[in-house]
Each structure stands twice: as structure tokens, then as C-alpha cells.
Design an enzyme around this catalytic site. Structure first.
Site, PDB file in Angstrom:
ATOM      1  N   GLY A  74      -0.451   1.006  -2.080  1.00 17.99           N
ATOM      2  CA  GLY A  74      -0.346  -0.440  -1.883  1.00 17.99           C
ATOM      3  C   GLY A  74      -0.077  -0.764  -0.431  1.00 17.99           C
ATOM      4  O   GLY A  74      -0.417   0.004   0.468  1.00 17.99           O
ATOM      5  N   SER A  75       0.596  -1.898  -0.239  1.00 17.33           N
ATOM      6  CA  SER A  75       0.756  -2.408   1.126  1.00 17.33           C
ATOM      7  C   SER A  75       1.904  -1.709   1.850  1.00 17.33           C
ATOM      8  O   SER A  75       2.841  -1.207   1.236  1.00 17.33           O
ATOM      9  CB  SER A  75       1.032  -3.908   1.092  1.00 17.33           C
ATOM     10  OG  SER A  75       2.334  -4.146   0.583  1.00 17.33           O
ATOM     11  N   GLY A 126       5.479  -0.932   0.219  1.00 12.86           N
ATOM     12  CA  GLY A 126       5.705   0.513   0.245  1.00 12.86           C
ATOM     13  C   GLY A 126       6.962   0.876   1.009  1.00 12.86           C
ATOM     14  O   GLY A 126       7.758   1.710   0.562  1.00 12.86           O
ATOM     15  N   GLU A 183       0.888   5.642  -0.314  1.00 14.65           N
ATOM     16  CA  GLU A 183      -0.369   5.644   0.434  1.00 14.65           C
ATOM     17  C   GLU A 183      -0.607   4.191   0.796  1.00 14.65           C
ATOM     18  O   GLU A 183      -0.811   3.342  -0.074  1.00 14.65           O
ATOM     19  CB  GLU A 183      -1.462   6.233  -0.456  1.00 14.65           C
ATOM     20  CG  GLU A 183      -2.702   6.617   0.285  1.00 14.65           C
ATOM     21  CD  GLU A 183      -3.755   5.563   0.150  1.00 14.65           C
ATOM     22  OE1 GLU A 183      -3.703   4.580   0.931  1.00 14.65           O
ATOM     23  OE2 GLU A 183      -4.615   5.713  -0.732  1.00 14.65           O
ATOM     24  N   CYS A 214      -9.134   1.790   0.769  1.00 13.33           N
ATOM     25  CA  CYS A 214      -8.156   2.293   1.748  1.00 13.33           C
ATOM     26  C   CYS A 214      -8.883   2.891   2.941  1.00 13.33           C
ATOM     27  O   CYS A 214      -8.340   2.947   4.045  1.00 13.33           O
ATOM     28  CB  CYS A 214      -7.290   3.402   1.160  1.00 13.33           C
ATOM     29  SG  CYS A 214      -6.610   3.010  -0.432  1.00 13.33           S
TER      30      CYS A 214
END
Lengths: 521, 521
Positions: B245-246, B250, B269, B306
Site C-alpha cells: 500500500g501507500s 505503511g 511494499e 507498483c
């Protein structure tokens, strides 16, 4: 013994290949006499720390690309240079720690063995690298060539340990594995053996010069104030930290690393009570021998090993009564001795006083007393399993020659202790083979709380080899996924990288399909 | 398309093998119509979260000891059950995300492929285990038998990603690798595709029943409030976290994990701009083709990968002018489209507005506009290298179909950008082989800032294989030492254990000297 004094020791920091010049601020001490030694040291200023990390950062740009064979030669030369100066190094360490010369000679051998193990692993890698070959025909999409290798993380800060002035200090396992991985290093020398650190640093200096390593590949800062440590781990140039020491300090530094703008790995090996589980049938047969072996193990380094067996768990029986009798007798025969520092001695004595005053604890025996206040007495205590389970205080590590015998009513109580153990570096199970086979639930419960599970052996003595794990669930270490001893210790200072569709002409040698350790799919 | 509605979707949590019953609190949305769907979901209460983690903790005691072959069968059966329901799953995911059916079918295949890869690795292990045999004759001390294996960490919390409703969600890579490692799982379903999560959870439920897995091996909690997430990662039963996620969310969760009484690994990630470095000679030869390939790659999933290539770095030249012309033309021909959620669309538009208003940025082209406010336009921007280097704002990821072309005056400026890159999941270098050979300093600088370095290919499309690395230096991921895709992803949820002097009769099969993957010394 040779007469060492300030003329052998500059007391300065070693940064970017040169010794700095600063005022002197502190001395190391002789813990046996409890007197300051003639060695005087500078406490690193903020500028010194910044210079050291900047040197390590600058050197990393070159060192990271130096071929594994040259790194191996550097590590082997460090070992050679330590061996060449072993007399002065061990004599100085003996002055600063009070540890026996034989032990320090053995520890020097171990330190050099570690350096040589990593060197050997660089020349004949034991790790796997994976290559998935391209398949341009694959539908619906072609498969690219991908190869998995590793890169070094960057400059590493290493904190020397109090209890292993050589094997876990200046050129110890953290430094050796970081240099092997391709990382440059800044060591903060432990103030209790700062002169030993300087002599080892000089061996590294000679090796770096002989091997034509970049200035700044290795740096030493001396210091006694907490600011040196906190500045070091929060410096943006530092990319990982190796630490061996107390839970309290380790956790402070770990939290600082996690809260950085860019968090970095912190590898703290923080200690352990290393419980000894003794099963009834073996206890019945070998009570005296087990008790004597326990005392020998817990007295190594006067109890100041990370793997010192500080907790014994057994079920009430005639065998246990025999065990206690021998334990009492053997402990009572032990001498008092100095600790690594007078601070460690004072902490041990305070912890022991609190435990002995605890109404749930019974004193089994203490070694001989000493008129010297900073000498500590080996001690065996006893507590009922329920009281042990109910008290986090009793479960804490006492750093020094103390063990707590936990008496269980039955096997169920022993299992409960195994299940509720805090994270440990090690635990041992002592039993006949037949009773080990019958106690697999207990063994499994123990395994999930330790980094190394040992059968019918004591935990002291950490073998330096490929299959060692020296680490364990928190609070034994801050990162249970890693080891600080053995071949896998190097992986702490590396991270993976995938090379995709890289032309063979520029592909790193270690991921070519015929390189040793490459598995091709 | 089948008409899916609430009757197929309970909206509840799945805990300890059963569906809970709670009031409904939120709906998932159709991001194309920007309307709420008929699916209604419960937001997990504190009690529900506690029940889920307790179930995972209880199940772990059994699941951790289940043989690798049975875990493999479980993973393969999950894949079978997802395939068996692929029509409903992809149709539901299409409603909830707006992603094309073909893409979702491909993603389902990838999800099942991941499960089967870990299953295959359990049956034919590709990792090494090390055994150092005993040597009772060694002097001065005998050498014990030591064997290095791994144990699962414990219950794992997994956060489903917005952009891969299948491959990085309920039964995605984190769940697959955790289950493969022997960990039980609590998934927090992403609220943007909660119904898809439920259908995948039901496939896992069927597989768990068929394979006779302990209740609680897999649990799903649905939620839309931050409290669900923060409670989950701070619950003492949870031993590791997988997150995609962001950076903002995160980092919040990573900090919570690090500050626990007992810190745990957090694998976040967090995204990347995946810079594309184009070398001059290739650019001269293939300007148009390179530009068209860039647009195809950055439009995959409407830029919500991503690995979407969000930065292009090239040196001013005629070739670059040609490249820009094709880029402008191809971008202008792209349609506006919905994003995964209206929130993501709004963030994209706001970021873009700020960038376009920046006087140092030039708009190269935008795709067609749309009357729908929640549809976003593909966009190409241009900035001079110096302005890019000076602005952390311009260097940030714009999640969506936007790329920034960074124009360099010369090769030195390109190298500076490579050296100053923030951590990235990937970067590509496009060049003729001869110029790659001549640019190894540039390539090395890039490699040290990325998890995967790619040559003459685009970064979108992460191959699921042994040698993949999907992760990178912070802030690409929170733990650069690990990958969330490929065989090595399983290692995130394991830790080492050393068995010392363990009798053969009770030694785990996988560290026996004749087990596959065991290296004996």
C-alpha cells in the site's frame, strides 16, 4: 608479563586511515584491582563521529565493488596481523577485563577463525543464488532472464561487547561479517577494554594497508558517553547496526534505528537465561554428574557468557535431591572473583540481593565470600515452578555466576514453563533417548522459544560453523531472523537484487550459470 | 455477466472456521459508475479482531507442525478452489475495481501460480540447510553435531492491496508464503474489493475443510476504519505483518510494529517511480519504439502498478526530441478511465494539478478528457534534471498513469540522478550492449538504489519465479532484505533454529543428511 602503558596506546580514534588527535577524557580500568589503568582515551565528539561515518560512506563506494577474493585476502590478513600481535593484545585484554590469559588466547583464536571462515565462504560460497533462464517462446508473454544476487547494505556501526573483548568486539563477528559482505565499518570500542580495541584496530590498519583497501574501510571511535552511541545509530550514512549488550541499551538503540527517517536494521544480541530442562530418568541416573557439569558451565567467564545456563528446570524426585546436594557442594567450593567491570559486579550484587530477599526463593548455596567489594560470589537459588511462572523478575537474566533451579511438581508444570518461556538464545534438554522420544511436545514447545536447542550438552561454547544460530526470539535478540555467529551472520549486511535481462558481457561473475552455488531453472 | 448481489456475499468476517454475524456498516463501490454496490459489509469491532488473532494463535500450535507435504496439498487445493469459482470471483472483482476481465483472469492465474510455486517448493525444497557433523576427537574441545533449519514465526496479519485484488490480496503472495512457511493468517480485506475477498476466503475455507486443516488456519476480517488495522498489528498474537500500500499508511503500521513491547517484522511494499534510464545511442536508433513501449507500460492497469514507469531519464539530443514527439502523440491518444477507487482518482488529480502548476514543469501531453470527474487522464510531464534533483515533490510517486521525463544536459547529470535516487522497486536501463559496457558506473549506481535492475525491458510484469526480487531500499519497501514475490518471499515468515546434538530418532526429516537441499560439512 610485559609492562604495557600509555606509550603503546594512543588513546585516539582511527578515522579514514589516520589516528586523530583529541584531548583525553577517560581511562579503562583493571577490574581485578578496581583501579584505573594508565591508558587514557578521548571521548568522541559529535564532529569525530560525523567524520567517521563520512569516511565509511566514502570508502563504501569503492569497497562495495572490490572482488570477493580481495575481501577474503583482507579478512585473512586481519587474522594474520592479530595473531602477529597476540601477546600484546591478550596481555592488554587481561589487564582490562581480568579474564584468564588462556581464555583470551582461545578467544583470539576464535576471532581469527571467524575472520577466516568468512574469507573461505567468499572464495567458496556456500549460499545459493538462483537463475531463471529466459524463455522467449512462452505464451502469452515471453519469460525474461532473471538472476537473484545480493548487494552490501552500506556502512555498518558495530558496538563492541563487554564480555568478549575480542570475538564480539573490534574485529569480532559483526565486523568480520560486515566486511565480508562488502560493507565498511565504524566500531564504537567498548570503554571497558578500549586499549584492546586500539591494538586490534592497529592490526586491521596494517591489514588494510597491506591489502590496499580504501581509507575509511574500517574506523574506530572511542567513547564513554551515551551521545556517541545515539549519534552513531542515527547518522544517515550508517545503514545497519550490530550490537551485543544489555536489553536496556539494545532496545534504546533499536528504537532509534526504527524511528529514523529511513529506518535501518538493528541486530542486537541481548542475552538469555538459557534454561536447562532435565528429564527424570536421566536425572535419576546421573544427578551428580549433571550438577557438576552445570556448575562448570555457569562458572565459565565467571557467568558472563550470553549462553550461561541461568535457569534449571526439573521435576521433584530423589534424583533432584541428589542433584541439589551436589550443586550446593560444588557451588560452595567456588571462589569469588571480579567481574568484567565494577558496574557489572554492582548490578549482579543488587539483583542477587533482591532475589535472595524474595520470600519465594530459597538460597541453595553461595561460593566463598571475599573482602573485595567488587568480587562476586557464585550462587544457586531455588524456586517453585508456580512462583517462577508468576514472577517476571525471577525469570530475568542475572548476568553473572547465578542459576535458579525451578522445581516442578510434574511433567505438566515443566511443559507450562517451556510454553511460557521468554525468547532465549538457547535451551538444553537433558534426557535418555527413550524419554526424549516420549517428550516431543515439550521439545517442540522449547524449540519455538529458542534460537538453538541442545540435547545433553551445555549451552556455553558457541561453535563457529555454517549451521550455527546465535540469536533467538525477542528479547534474546532484536531480530530473530538472523544470527550473529556462523556463516549466515554475513546475510545480515546484505540485501537481494534481481538482475533482469542483463547482457552476459556485464553480468556479475557470481550469477553466471557456471558459478559455484548457482542453481539454474 | 452473471448478476451478483448480496445473496452471494454474507458481508461477514470469517473466524476460526465460521462466518460471524454482525451488523453491516459499509458497501464496496463500483469505481466506474462511482456508485455503491449492493454488497454490504461489517466493520470489525475490537472483539472481532481479538477473536480472529486468538483463532490464528490457537491454530498455529497445530499448523506449525503439519508436514510440508500436507501444507503443499492445502496450497494446491486453495488454487483449485479459486479456479473452480473463477467466473464469480473475476466478475465480482470487475464490479469492485473496474479492471478488465482479461486482466483479472490473468491475475487469478498468477495468484494460483504463486500458491502452486510455494507448494512445489515445499515438496522439492530449493533452499539450503547446513549440517556440521560431530567430531568427538577434535582438540581441545570436541565438535558437536549442529544442524540449521527454520521455524515459522507465528500468526501473520496480511493487508490486501487496492491494486491487485487477487495476487496481492486475500490469497495473494503474502498469504501464500505465510501459509507455506507454516504460519496461520489473519487477512484484513481491502474495503475497495471486500466482496472479492469474501469469495476468495470461501475458496480457502473449502480447501481447509478438504485438507482437514485446523479451524483458524485462515481468518478474514473486513473493515474500513483505521482502528481495525492498528489493533491488528499491535495484537500480541500477531508475529509478522505483510502489507502492500501507500508509504503513509505503511510507515504508520511499521512504526507501531517496531514500538510493540515485543517488536515484530513488518514487510511493507510501498511503491516506486521505477525510473527508465535511456542511453543516447539506443535512443537515437529507436526513439519512437521506446516512447510507444513506455506509454503501453505506464498505461497498464491505468498506471496503478507498483512497477509503473513514472520517471524517464535521458540526455538532450535529436533522439530525445523524436522520443518526446512520439510520447506526446501516444499519450494524447489515450482515453481517460476510472481508477481503482474514487479516492485514488482524487489523489491523482490533486498531485497532477500541483505538478502542472509548478513553473519548472512542462506539460508534454495529456490523454482525452472525460466529463466524469472520477476519470483520470494519462499525462506526460517534462522537467530539467537540476529542477528534478532539487525537488523531492517532483521525485515522489504519482500513483496513476503519469510519467515525468527528466532531461539531462549530459551523462554526468544522468549519473547524479542515478546516485541520488530514492530507494526503488525497479529501474530499467535501455541501451545498446556497447554503451551498457561503457556505462558500468551508472549501472552500479542504479543497482545500489533498486531491488531489481532491468535491461532493455519495461518494469511492469513481475515474474513469479525463484530469482525474483520485489522489494527495494526504503521507501520502496520497509525491509529491503526481503521480497514479496518469488520463492524467497516465504523466508519472511521463518526464522532460523539450530539443532545441536539432537538424536537421529527425533531429528526433523528436513535436516537429515540425505534430505534434499542439505549440505553436509
Amino acid at each position: 608479563m610485559t609492562d604495557f602503558n600509555q606509550q603503546n596506546i594512543s588513546g585516539q580514534h582511527f578515522i579514514n586511515g589516520a589516528w586523530t588527535s583529541e584531548t583525553t577524557d577517560f581511562c579503562s580500568n583493571n577490574p581485578v584491582t578496581n583501579q584505573a589503568l594508565a591508558f587514557k582515551f578521548a571521548n568522541a565528539s559529535a564532529e569525530i563521529v560525523t567524520n567517521a561515518t563520512a569516511a565509511a560512506k566514502q570508502a563504501f563506494k569503492q569497497y562495495r565493488s572490490i572482488a570477493p577474493e580481495r575481501r577474503a585476502a583482507f579478512l585473512n590478513t586481519i587474522a594474520d596481523e592479530i595473531q602477529a600481535d597476540i601477546e600484546a593484545i591478550t596481555a592488554t585484554a587481561h589487564l582490562e577485563t581480568g579474564l584468564p590469559m588462556a581464555r583470551l588466547q582461545g578467544e583470539t583464536g576464535r576471532t581469527c577463525g571467524q575472520l577466516r571462515l568468512f574469507a573461505a565462504n567468499l572464495i567458496n560460497p556456500i549460499d545459493n543464488r538462483y537463475v531463471d533462464l529466459a524463455n522467449p517462446e512462452r505464451a502469452p508473454l515471453p519469460k525474461p532472464d532473471t538472476r537473484l544476487s545480493t548487494l552490501p547494505l552500506g556502512p555498518v556501526a558495530v558496538f563492541g561487547a563487554s564480555n568478549f573483548p575480542l570475538a564480539f568486539s573490534t574485529a569480532g563477528g559483526d565486523t568480520a561479517s560486515a566486511l565480508a559482505a562488502g560493507c565498511t565499518v565504524v566500531v564504537k570500542g567498548h570503554p571497558a577494554h578500549a586499549a584492546t580495541s586500539e591494538l586490534v584496530c592497529k592490526a586491521i590498519e596494517r591489514a588494510a594497508n597491506q591489502c590496499d583497501m580504501p581509507a575509511g574501510v574500517f574506523n574506530l571511535v572511542q567513547g564513554v558517553t551515551p551521545e556517541v552511541s545515539t549519534q552513531l545509530v542515527t547518522d544517515s550514512a550508517i545503514r545497519a547496526v550490530g550490537f551485543t549488550g544489555s536489553l536496556k541499551v539494545g532496545r534504546i538503540l533499536a528504537d532509534l534505528c526504527a524511528s529514523r527517517a529511513e529506518p535501518i536494521p538493528f541486530y542486537g544480541e541481548l542475552g538469555s537465561t538459557n534454561p536447562q530442562f532435565i528429564l527424570p530418568q536421566l536425572l535419576e541416573q546421573q544427578a551428580q554428574e549433571l550438577a557438576s557439569t552445570q556448575v562448570q558451565s555457569m562458572l565459565m567467564g565467571h557467568g558472563q557468557f550470553c549462553t550461561s545456563p541461568g535457569v534449571i528446570v526439573a521435576i521433584k524426585s530423589d534424583g533432584l535431591n541428589q542433584y541439589k546436594a551436589t550443586l550446593a557442594q560444588d557451588i560452595a567450593a567456588q571462589s569469588a572473583a571480579s567481574m568484567l567491570t565494577s558496574g557489572i559486579a554492582a548490578t549482579y550484587q543488587a539483583q542477587l540481593e533482591t532475589l535472595i530477599a524474595n520470600p519465594n526463593i530459597e538460597l541453595i548455596a553461595q561460593g566463598e565470600s571475599s573482602p573485595a567489594n567488587h568480587f562476586t560470589r557464585p550462587t544457586a537459588l531455588k524456586v517453585a515452578a508456580n512462583d517462577f511462572l508468576a514472577s517476571s523478575e525471577i525469570q530475568q537474566e542475572v548476568f553473572g555466576p547465578c542459576a535458579v533451579l525451578v522445581e516442578c511438581d510434574d511433567a505438566a508444570q515443566m511443559l507450562l514453563i517451556a510454553e511460557q518461556l521468554e525468547g532465549q538464545l538457547t535451551a538444553s534438554v537433558h534426557g535418555l533417548e527413550a524419554e526424549l522420544i516420549n517428550n516431543q511436545t515439550l521439545i517442540e514447545a522449547i524449540a519455538f522459544n529458542v534460537g538453538r536447542i541442545i540435547f545433553n550438552q551445555m549451552p556455553t561454547g558457541v561453535e563457529v560453523c555454517h549451521s550455527m544460530n546465535h540469536g533467538g526470539p525477542y528479547p534474546a535478540s532484536t531480530d530473530s531472523r538472523t544470527t550473529s555467529v556462523g556463516s549466515a551472520a554475513m546475510a545480515r549486511f546484505e540485501r537481494p537484487i534481481c538482475y533482469q535481462n542483463m547482457p552476459t558481457s556485464i553480468l556479475p561473475e557470481r550469477v553466471s550459470v557456471d558459478a559455484q552455488g548457482v542453481k539454474t531453472f
